[in-house]
Design a protein around this motif. Structure first.
Motif, mmCIF file in Angstrom:
data_model
loop_
_atom_site.group_PDB
_atom_site.id
_atom_site.type_symbol
_atom_site.label_atom_id
_atom_site.label_comp_id
_atom_site.label_asym_id
_atom_site.label_seq_id
_atom_site.Cartn_x
_atom_site.Cartn_y
_atom_site.Cartn_z
ATOM 1 N N GLY A 199 0.836 -1.188 0.000
ATOM 2 C CA GLY A 199 0.000 0.000 0.000
ATOM 3 C C GLY A 199 0.873 1.240 0.000
ATOM 4 N N VAL A 200 0.523 2.231 -0.855
ATOM 5 C CA VAL A 200 1.388 3.395 -1.006
ATOM 6 C C VAL A 200 0.587 4.555 -1.574
ATOM 7 C CG1 VAL A 200 2.131 2.645 -3.296
ATOM 8 C CG2 VAL A 200 3.616 4.157 -1.967
ATOM 9 N N SER A 201 1.028 5.776 -1.277
ATOM 10 C CA SER A 201 0.348 6.970 -1.778
ATOM 11 C C SER A 201 1.386 7.989 -2.236
ATOM 12 C CB SER A 201 -0.575 7.542 -0.696
ATOM 13 O OG SER A 201 -1.339 8.611 -1.195
ATOM 14 N N ALA A 226 -1.723 -1.423 -4.174
ATOM 15 C CA ALA A 226 -2.734 -0.362 -4.179
ATOM 16 C C ALA A 226 -1.996 0.963 -4.055
ATOM 17 C CB ALA A 226 -3.725 -0.540 -3.035
ATOM 18 N N GLN A 227 -1.910 1.700 -5.151
ATOM 19 C CA GLN A 227 -1.274 3.015 -5.210
ATOM 20 C C GLN A 227 -2.369 4.040 -5.477
ATOM 21 O OE1 GLN A 227 2.208 4.804 -5.752
ATOM 22 N NE2 GLN A 227 0.587 6.303 -5.402
ATOM 23 N N HIS A 228 -2.505 5.026 -4.593
ATOM 24 C CA HIS A 228 -3.538 6.040 -4.783
ATOM 25 C C HIS A 228 -3.275 6.815 -6.072
ATOM 26 C CE1 HIS A 228 -4.013 6.114 -0.106
ATOM 27 N NE2 HIS A 228 -4.577 5.048 -0.657
ATOM 28 N N PRO A 296 -7.209 3.629 -5.054
ATOM 29 C CA PRO A 296 -7.674 2.328 -4.586
ATOM 30 C C PRO A 296 -7.360 2.143 -3.095
ATOM 31 C CG PRO A 296 -6.469 2.093 -6.642
ATOM 32 C CD PRO A 296 -6.231 3.495 -6.159
ATOM 33 N N SER A 297 -8.307 1.588 -2.351
ATOM 34 C CA SER A 297 -8.188 1.507 -0.896
ATOM 35 C C SER A 297 -7.228 0.394 -0.472
ATOM 36 C CB SER A 297 -9.560 1.261 -0.280
ATOM 37 O OG SER A 297 -9.451 0.979 1.093
ATOM 38 N N VAL A 298 -6.189 0.774 0.249
ATOM 39 C CA VAL A 298 -5.265 -0.212 0.813
ATOM 40 C C VAL A 298 -5.972 -0.997 1.915
ATOM 41 C CG1 VAL A 298 -3.018 -0.560 1.914
ATOM 42 C CG2 VAL A 298 -3.343 1.352 0.318
#
Length: 382
Positions: A199-201, A226-228, A296-298
């Motif tokens: 998960g990362v943003s 899942a990368q915002h 996308p929601s982590v």
């Protein structure tokens, strides 16, 4: 003390509106530039704490200016990009050059476009002012087949040309998976020994490149990311990673069975969940769930992994980003026997998401980005 912001845009109206938006908060001291040449000069004269930079400008475009800025006086930069395929590619190039974040401008008039992104722009400028700068990517795409990339003797192998070095490379990249390895899911067919969730943003594209490109072609676990990002960006991002990595990288735009040797990127402006069908693990995109703030929601990805997989076979990695997306689900993975990594403050562009995981006591390890791929190899190939 006010945060010094340099607004760079060739549109006089856009410069005026963005400058007013920032100045009206009382938190920013704002100056502006109308092209890349002026931006480079004012970066030295005004010495801003953060910069907003348009991509398409006359005389000198944003990418050319950004490259020079990062050489002369590096500063956190938030790119302004259009929601087009060309805009997405340019934005990804900007992030590789060292930009911290971007704001995607919707189609329409300047006034309408700015109204739609006001909150996001303010949030990202504030975060960028505190962000840790990372050097621009130095990796160039290679043209050799994916099946050869990273193998001993190939041009991209860091150890090619030496029998001794080649043996060391084989030892590093050839996994030995014991037969008693715990299974991620039930079912005799297509069983997976493990699964990596990431998960990362903010700051994610450059961070992911540093990790994924170090995983060998025979890495035994599928990797799901899942990368915002908006939908227009995740396809080009997956294509970019696919050129840089030994593993095959795909965007998940439809129901897909999870396979070894692949990296899956959740499609932007949607969410991604796991589902079990006849003992086979699948990834399924779905519309954004309104109960989650980021997409996308982590968090949703992690929860669905817990529902479909044995936690002991999960490795969950929480990287740079604002907020707390994924911290709760990854903490549950840790509590149920899975292994988790939080990116350390020393390398995180924005130490929000990994900090939340650490504070919830949900991190098995806290590591800087340059050590994460090695740890994934150690766990997966042990």
């Amino acid at each position: 003390m006010a945060i010094k912001v340099l607004v760079v845009d060739d549109s006089a109206l856009m410069r005026k509106k963005i400058s007013a938006l920032l100045a009206d908060t009382g938190d920013f001291a704002v100056q502006s530039a109308k092209n890349g040449i002026e931006a480079i000069a004012m970066n030295q004269e005004f010495q801003p704490d953060v910069m907003t930079l348009d991509i398409n400008m006359p005389e000198m475009d944003g990418l050319t200016a950004l490259a020079e800025i990062m050489l002369q006086r590096p500063v956190p930069v938030v790119m302004l990009s259009s929601l087009t395929a060309q805009g997405a590619l340019a934005t990804l190039e900007a992030l590789a050059l060292g930009a911290v974040d971007y704001v995607a401008k919707p189609d329409g008039t300047i006034s309408l476009a700015l109204d739609q992104i006001e909150r996001e722009l303010l949030t990202k400028v504030r975060a960028a002012a505190k962000a840790r700068l990372r050097g621009g990517a130095k990796v160039k795409p290679v043209s050799e087949p994916l099946s050869l990339r990273g193998r001993p003797g190939s041009s991209s192998s860091p150890h090619s040309g030496s029998v001794e070095s080649e043996a060391k490379w084989n030892k590093l990249t050839t996994p030995v998976i014991p037969r008693h390895k715990r299974q991620v899911k039930p079912g005799a067919e297509g069983e997976l020994e493990g699964l990596v969730l990431i998960g990362v943003s903010t700051g994610g594209p450059g961070t992911l490149e540093q990790i994924i490109r170090l995983l060998p072609y025979d890495f035994p676990y599928p990797v799901v990311i899942a990368q915002h990002m908006p939908a227009a960006f995740t396809g080009p991002f997956a294509s970019r990673l696919n050129l840089l990595c030994a593993l095959e990288v795909v965007e998940v735009g439809q129901l897909l069975a999870v396979e070894r040797g692949k990296v899956y990127i959740a499609r932007g402006s949607a969410d991604l969940v796991f589902t079990n069908r006849c003992g086979v693990l699948y990834l399924q995109p779905k519309p954004e769930d309104p109960q989650f703030r980021w997409h996308p929601s982590v968090e949703l990805l992690g929860r669905s992994a817990l529902e479909c997989c044995n936690a002991e076979g999960l490795i969950a990695v929480l990287l740079t980003g604002m907020g707390d997306d994924g911290a709760e689900a990854f903490s549950r993975i840790h509590a149920n026997g899975g292994r988790t990594i939080a990116e350390s403050e020393e390398s995180a562009v924005v130490f929000g998401m990994p900090k939340e995981l650490i504070e919830r006591r949900g991190a098995t390890l806290v590591l800087p980005v340059h050590k994460i791929a090695q740890q994934l190899l150690h766990w997966a190939c042990r």
